[in-house]
Design an enzyme around this catalytic site. Structure first.
Site, PDB file in Angstrom:
ATOM      1  CG  ASP A  46      -1.833   1.216   1.247  1.00  0.00           C
ATOM      2  OD1 ASP A  46      -2.865   1.162   0.553  1.00  0.00           O
ATOM      3  OD2 ASP A  46      -1.526   2.217   1.944  1.00  0.00           O
ATOM      4  CE1 TYR A  51       0.436   7.759   2.433  1.00  0.00           C
ATOM      5  CE2 TYR A  51       0.964   5.486   1.878  1.00  0.00           C
ATOM      6  CZ  TYR A  51       0.111   6.413   2.440  1.00  0.00           C
ATOM      7  OH  TYR A  51      -1.064   5.982   3.017  1.00  0.00           O
TER       8      TYR A  51
END
Length: 310
Positions: A46, A51
């Protein structure tokens, strides 16, 4: 009762119920942790545009595939379109950039990260934007129909917001990702998603003890809860294994995150056993509505509903 290693999505694809979360992991630390996770048997990764680690993930995957140690078809890769890219053209571009960074031809799950369109100005301050997330969903539907995403879904959406998608699109979300753990069990949203055949993924399943300071509003520690410690001792398991097993038994996909090889291995040990109904019921009683990621900096946004489940 046995714990299922996969959930069947409404698109027909299988989603591994234990994933490897990568939030706040970057660089060599991420690459070493992910490579070890894949070695152990993790097959669900994930990530998200926000990110800023898709390139490292792509490198690890590419290296393992080229070395013949893993097949792309055996992996389930989730990424997300961030809130500054919710306009249709931006969302399409974001999806394409993610594929390039991950070095793959398709993503297994593409999510809208949040329904709260915003971006940072030149001073680093958050500015809300007026973008209907149905425009974003149309973009994800296009990616899905082109075969560049096997399934699509949303993250941090309320029941009302999901209903708006259901009533306006010919593509049903296959997955809803949200914060869920023993202190925030998300019963209403889980029941709603079950009725609509939507898989639910839990981020922060261990209470996000290392979350960014902007989200720290209380000192509660789920991993130190006396009941969890007591139950863990009775099974000779770790508190993390108990917390993950509880969510797995409830039918969630869980996405624990760690850079520690010891904890990565421990988290993988949440499979292949199950707590008793008696202990399951005890943990159910811990639900107190505690949200560790409160997103209070979104207060005032027309799509942010602080007092609703999301």
């Amino acid at each position: 009762m046995t714990i299922s290693r996969f959930l069947r999505l409404n698109t027909g694809f299988r989603m591994p119920t234990l994933g490897f979360g990568t939030y706040m992991l970057k660089g060599d630390v991420l690459k070493e942790a992910l490579d070890y996770a894949l070695f152990l048997g993790y097959r669900h990764i994930d990530t998200a545009t926000a990110y800023e680690n898709e390139e490292e993930i792509g490198q690890v995957i590419d290296d393992r595939v080229k070395a013949g140690r893993i097949n792309r078809k055996d992996l389930f890769i989730t990424t997300k379109v961030y809130s500054s890219n919710l306009r249709r053209a931006d969302a399409l571009d974001s999806a394409q950039q993610s594929l390039a960074k991950l070095r793959i031809n398709y993503v297994d799950m593409l999510l809208i990260h949040h329904p709260w369109a915003h971006r940072k100005n030149s001073d680093g301050e958050i500015e809300f934007e007026d973008v209907n997330f149905l425009e974003t969903w149309l973009a994800l539907s296009t990616v899905f129909k082109l075969g560049k995403a096997s399934s699509i879904g949303v993250s941090n959406f309320t029941i009302g917001q999901i209903n708006r998608i259901l009533s306006s699109s010919d593509v049903t979300p296959a997955n809803v990702q949200l914060e869920a753990h023993a202190y925030l069990q998300q019963e209403k949203l889980k029941e709603f998603c079950d009725l609509n055949h939507i898989a639910v993924s839990a981020y922060a399943p261990l209470g996000a003890p290392n979350r960014p300071s902007i989200h720290v509003s209380n000192e509660e520690s789920l991993l130190q809860d006396p009941l969890i410690l007591e139950i863990a001792e009775s099974y000779k398991k770790t508190p993390a294994q108990v917390l993950l097993n509880f969510l797995l038994r409830r039918g969630f996909v869980v996405l624990p995150k760690s850079s520690s090889k010891k904890r990565i291995k421990e988290n993988f040990g949440a499979l292949n056993w199950t707590i008793t109904t008696k202990d399951y019921d005890k943990i159910t009683s811990l639900d107190r509505g505690t949200r560790f990621f409160r997103f209070l900096f979104m207060k005032g946004h027309p799509e942010f509903f602080e007092n609703e489940d999301f």
